[in-house]
Scaffold this active site. Structure first.
Site, mmCIF file in Angstrom:
data_model
loop_
_atom_site.group_PDB
_atom_site.id
_atom_site.type_symbol
_atom_site.label_atom_id
_atom_site.label_comp_id
_atom_site.label_asym_id
_atom_site.label_seq_id
_atom_site.Cartn_x
_atom_site.Cartn_y
_atom_site.Cartn_z
ATOM 1 N N TYR A 143 0.808 -1.221 0.000
ATOM 2 C CA TYR A 143 0.000 0.000 0.000
ATOM 3 C C TYR A 143 0.838 1.267 0.000
ATOM 4 O O TYR A 143 0.299 2.364 -0.017
ATOM 5 C CB TYR A 143 -0.914 0.031 1.226
ATOM 6 N N LYS A 210 3.113 -13.846 6.534
ATOM 7 C CA LYS A 210 3.346 -14.864 5.509
ATOM 8 C C LYS A 210 4.862 -15.026 5.346
ATOM 9 O O LYS A 210 5.409 -15.023 4.234
ATOM 10 C CB LYS A 210 2.656 -14.400 4.217
ATOM 11 N N ASP A 264 -2.513 -17.685 6.026
ATOM 12 C CA ASP A 264 -3.597 -18.550 5.532
ATOM 13 C C ASP A 264 -4.197 -19.381 6.674
ATOM 14 O O ASP A 264 -5.407 -19.643 6.694
ATOM 15 C CB ASP A 264 -3.148 -19.446 4.360
ATOM 16 N N ASP A 288 -6.005 -5.954 5.674
ATOM 17 C CA ASP A 288 -7.146 -5.570 4.851
ATOM 18 C C ASP A 288 -8.056 -6.789 4.657
ATOM 19 O O ASP A 288 -9.267 -6.744 4.852
ATOM 20 C CB ASP A 288 -6.616 -5.074 3.495
#
Ligand code: NAI
Length: 398
Positions: A143, A210, A264, A288
């Site tokens: 972002y 992640k 995940d 987000d």
């Protein structure tokens, strides 16, 4: 918390941006609720002055500027603001106004508490088990706005540089985006999340990342998160290793468990065992995704509040967009903005006002008279307009 100059006054000024699409409707409904809660809490001794500042379509129509400097200055001066959603055209080269506001005011923590309000229809069996606050880093990651179209000179130059100098094997005509994650940005966000857990006596903070794939960016976030937890709160936190080893799976009184999970897995675990999560601290993009998914788990975006907080000021906002399909029809649900207002009053230290707003909203949601998004899903419920629903909440504040 910034200096409390404005909030200590008997009539602090709170700038507001009504927003685009359904923004105006949900703002009008919310304002009535805020005024009533302040009146009941302080019996006329304190008030707030809501002062409109321009941004988005309203500003563009009037002055041909999407986000005037004056508006940002007013937020800095008052140290606080509340806003409805603003439109961002997709893929037209215009940067999101929301992202600009967050970055220019360095509002680095996006805070989204997700909690179930009965009888809102939810797609899961036990939505009441969800009581999770997401702390999403708000200024870095993909972002940061550092990206180039495949056809641009910049993308071509960068591709050539990376292939020649850094041994990358980027394909020609690749669009390129850069994902910066810093120690400073990660640590200050995790500090906010741990502070929240400590102040509210919550059990755990989960670092969502992640890092198994993006080792230095997402992995960096994880590493710096643990580092700052040890550096600043060594005596107040324990890790999972300590929990299972030294503490033999018994959580010691008054401590916060710091753990981490791959992104995940977090999506799976919040569905299967939401009660294992109190606070989730995460990078921008993960945040987000997970905050919208959690909002859906408790019945949708229409009731999910949010805040963007920095060291000097804070902007509170509905987490949904401008809902152009509903705009101007009285169909919108104002709860997201109303509950964002409750977060704002808590932040100001006006906790009684915040409590009144939450209790009134909770009662109104059980009243059998609801806005279209909910009324259309619950049998035997009467549909009321956005404004009437706000008025109903205000009338239930006493
Ligand atoms: P959206 O959140 O506006 O709408 C998604 C769906 O949820 C639509 O069906 C909408 O009708 C419904 N919805 C959203 N809020 C609702 C409410 N309060 N009551 C009842 N139904 C509600 O997302 P979308 O369509 O992706 O975005 C529309 C515009 O909003 C875009 O320009 C986008 O950039 C902008 N946006 C602005 C945000 C902000 O200002 N913080 C956040 C997200 C999107």
């Amino acid at each position: 918390m910034p200096e409390k100059v404005n909030f200590d006054l008997d009539c602090p000024v709170i700038p507001f941006i009504s927003g685009d699409g359904i923004g105006l409707e949900i703002w009008e409904a919310s304002r009535e609720v805020f005024d009533k809660a302040v009146e009941i809490a302080f019996q006329g001794e304190k008030k707030v002055e809501f002062k409109e500042i321009l941004a988005g379509e309203k500003s563009f129509k009037k002055n041909r500027v999407w986000l005037p400097d004056d508006s940002l200055e007013k937020i800095k001066e008052c140290k606080i603001a509340i806003k409805g959603p603003l439109t961002t055209p997709v893929g037209k080269g215009m940067r999101s106004l929301n992202v600009r506001i967050r970055q220019e005011l360095d509002l680095y923590a996006c805070i989204r508490p997700v909690k179930y309000y009965p009888p809102v229809p939810s797609p899961v069996k036990y939505p009441e088990k969800v009581d999770i606050t997401v702390f999403r880093e708000n200024t870095e990651d993909l972002y940061a706005g550092i990206e180039w179209d495949a056809a641009s000179e910049e993308a071509k130059k960068l591709t050539e540089f990376m292939n020649k100098e850094l041994g990358a094997t980027l394909k020609e005509n690749s669009s390129i985006g850069i994902k910066p994650i810093s120690a400073h940005g990660s640590k200050r966000l995790v500090v906010k999340a741990i502070e929240h857990a400590l102040v509210n006596s919550l059990k755990s903070v989960t670092l969502m990342h992640k890092g198994n794939i993006m080792k230095y960016t997402e992995g960096g976030f994880r590493k710096w998160g643990y580092e700052v937890a040890q550096e600043k709160y060594g005596d107040k936190i324990i890790t999972e290793d300590e929990f299972y080893g030294k503490y033999k799976s018994e959580m010691p009184e008054g401590k916060v468990l710091i753990k981490d999970r791959i992104a995940d897995m977090v999506f799976a675990e919040v569905l299967l065992r939401p009660e294992d999560f109190d606070v989730i601290a995460c990078t921008n993009l993960n945040g987000d995704y997970i905050s919208d998914a959690l909002a859906a788990q408790v019945g949708g975006l229409g009731i999910a509040p949010g805040a963007n907080i920095g060291d000097d000021c804070a902007v509170f906002e509905a987490t949904h967009g401008t809902a152009p399909d509903n705009a101007g029809k009285g169909l919108a649900n104002p709860c997201s903005l109303i509950l964002s207002g409750a977060m704002m009053f808590d932040y100001m230290g006006w906790n009684r006002v915040a409590d009144l707003i939450r209790t009134g909203t909770s009662k109104a949601l059980k009243s059998g008279k609801l806005t279209h998004d909910l009324a259309s899903q619950i049998q035997g419920v009467k549909q009321v307009t956005c404004f009437d629903f706000g008025r109903q909440i205000a009338s239930l504040i006493s």
